[in-house]
Design an enzyme around this catalytic site. Structure first.
Site, mmCIF file in Angstrom:
data_model
loop_
_atom_site.group_PDB
_atom_site.id
_atom_site.type_symbol
_atom_site.label_atom_id
_atom_site.label_comp_id
_atom_site.label_asym_id
_atom_site.label_seq_id
_atom_site.Cartn_x
_atom_site.Cartn_y
_atom_site.Cartn_z
ATOM 1 N N GLY A 10 0.819 -1.214 0.000
ATOM 2 C CA GLY A 10 0.000 0.000 0.000
ATOM 3 C C GLY A 10 0.852 1.262 0.000
ATOM 4 N N GLN A 14 -2.320 6.963 1.550
ATOM 5 C CA GLN A 14 -2.098 8.166 2.370
ATOM 6 C C GLN A 14 -0.949 7.954 3.365
ATOM 7 O OE1 GLN A 14 -4.780 8.820 5.639
ATOM 8 N NE2 GLN A 14 -4.532 11.052 5.589
ATOM 9 N N ASP A 51 -0.044 -7.260 -5.840
ATOM 10 C CA ASP A 51 -1.392 -7.443 -5.283
ATOM 11 C C ASP A 51 -1.190 -8.422 -4.130
ATOM 12 O OD1 ASP A 51 -4.653 -8.474 -6.555
ATOM 13 O OD2 ASP A 51 -3.853 -8.364 -4.509
ATOM 14 N N TYR A 141 -14.984 -2.574 7.474
ATOM 15 C CA TYR A 141 -13.586 -2.165 7.723
ATOM 16 C C TYR A 141 -13.209 -2.429 9.179
ATOM 17 C CZ TYR A 141 -9.875 1.357 8.525
ATOM 18 O OH TYR A 141 -8.725 2.028 8.877
HETATM 19 C C1 AKB Z 1 -11.230 5.925 8.042
HETATM 20 O O1 AKB Z 1 -11.790 7.014 8.205
HETATM 21 O O2 AKB Z 1 -11.758 4.942 7.540
HETATM 22 C C2 AKB Z 1 -9.803 5.782 8.545
HETATM 23 C C3 AKB Z 1 -9.802 5.324 9.953
HETATM 24 C C4 AKB Z 1 -10.302 6.174 11.032
HETATM 25 O O3 AKB Z 1 -9.344 4.214 10.233
HETATM 26 N N1 AKB Z 1 -9.126 7.071 8.419
#
Ligand code: AKB
Length: 315
Positions: A10, A14, A51, A141
């Site tokens: 990655g 960012q 990948d 996530y």
């Molecule tokens: C997001 O906003 O998904 C990330 C995080 C807070 O892990 N920057």
């Protein structure tokens, strides 16, 4: 002492795009292998297309460069993750399992894994959320990060693999444009301000979230990874933070430099994600175990962001 050989996944992201430079400074340009899905024509150093779902390619790079440390930053963030939940789960968990397995087989000495405040859910206390509070994430996530934290602990406890992790708050830096994160409003707002535009914020004005300036985030990674093994008492992931603020407070900070700057609030689906996260986290374990200490507060960050973005604009 053995020369460290570093692999970063990655590397165009960012955090990755800034961490690469810091690790090149620390270990030497020729000892850092930056990888991502696509090449980067501006990159200076060793770059490989990777990948991380491709276990064979990953393993071949670890062997080819005799990698001793891996920083696994490839992942889909919270907001983008909600648009493709199954893909996000696959990518975020399968890639990390590939990293862990390859590291074990090839005797990689240390692995860094970025977790997130997204591991907490709406039932967690909002203020100074404890390091050990129950994790009930409301995004894919966040679910993938809880799984990752437990995989990290599993490989340490069962195989002795030295995996270290930080639960990042929103990370703010001038080096790249906002990505698919819920906290990325706090990056975009500066770009709008220095270009003389007003800002439309996708969160409510009073939505307080934990944040950290990029320079502090990078230093936290370096200090965590440099800490003696015996100091690392938490093998899931450490809470860390720099500050907490709302979009309204960030706007006020920017108005000290741009008095006519305005923010309008149009909360969208990301408001529900943000509302499930803490407003602030307790990072006392990181402070106690490996002397974590943030240096940037909101006005320091604003001054630096504006200075650096204006400098970049002139290039
Ligand atoms: C997001 O906003 O998904 C990330 C995080 C807070 O892990 N920057």
């Amino acid at each position: 002492m053995e020369q460290e050989k570093i692999l970063i996944t990655g590397a165009n992201g960012q955090l990755g795009s800034v961490l690469v430079g810091r690790l090149q400074e620390k270990h030497g340009v020729h000892n850092v292998i930056a990888t991502d899905l696509r090449s980067n024509k501006n990159f200076i150093g060793i770059f490989e297309i990777l990948d991380v779902l491709d276990l064979e390619k990953l393993s071949s790079l670890v062997l080819k460069y005799k990698i001793t440390q891996i920083y696994h930053l490839a992942a889909i963030l919270s907001a983008n993750g909600e648009k493709s939940p199954v893909l996000t789960w696959d990518i975020n968990t399968k890639t990390f399992c590939n990293i862990l397995e390859t590291s074990l087989i090839n005797k990689v000495k240390k692995v860094f894994f970025p977790s997130s405040i997204a591991v907490y859910g709406k039932d967690a206390p909002k203020h100074k959320t404890s390091q050990n509070h129950e994790l009930t994430p409301s995004t894919v996530y966040g679910i993938s990060k809880v799984a990752g934290e437990n995989w990290a602990k599993y490989y340490f406890e069962n195989h002795g693999l030295d995996v270290r992790s930080l639960r990042f708050p929103g990370i703010i830096g001038y080096q790249s444009l906002p990505g698919g994160g819920t906290t990325d409003y706090a990056v975009d707002i500066y770009h709008k301000a220095i270009n003389g535009n007003d800002f439309e914020c996708f969160l409510a004005k009073n939505m307080i979230l934990p944040m950290i300036y990029m320079q502090d985030a990078i230093r936290a990674i370096i200090e965590l990874m440099d800490a003696p093994k015996k100091c690392i008492k938490i093998r899931t992931s450490y809470n860390i933070t720099g500050m907490s603020f709302s979009p309204e407070e960030l706007t006020l900070s920017i108005q000290k430099f741009y008095p006519n700057f305005k923010t309008y609030y149009r909360p969208d689906f990301r408001q529900k994600i943000a509302a499930s996260w803490p407003s602030s986290v307790d990072d006392s374990c990181a402070k106690k175990d490996w002397n974590w200490n943030p240096l940037f507060l909101i006005d320091d960050m604003t001054e630096t962001m504006i200075k650096e973005l204006k400098r970049k604009d002139k290039i």
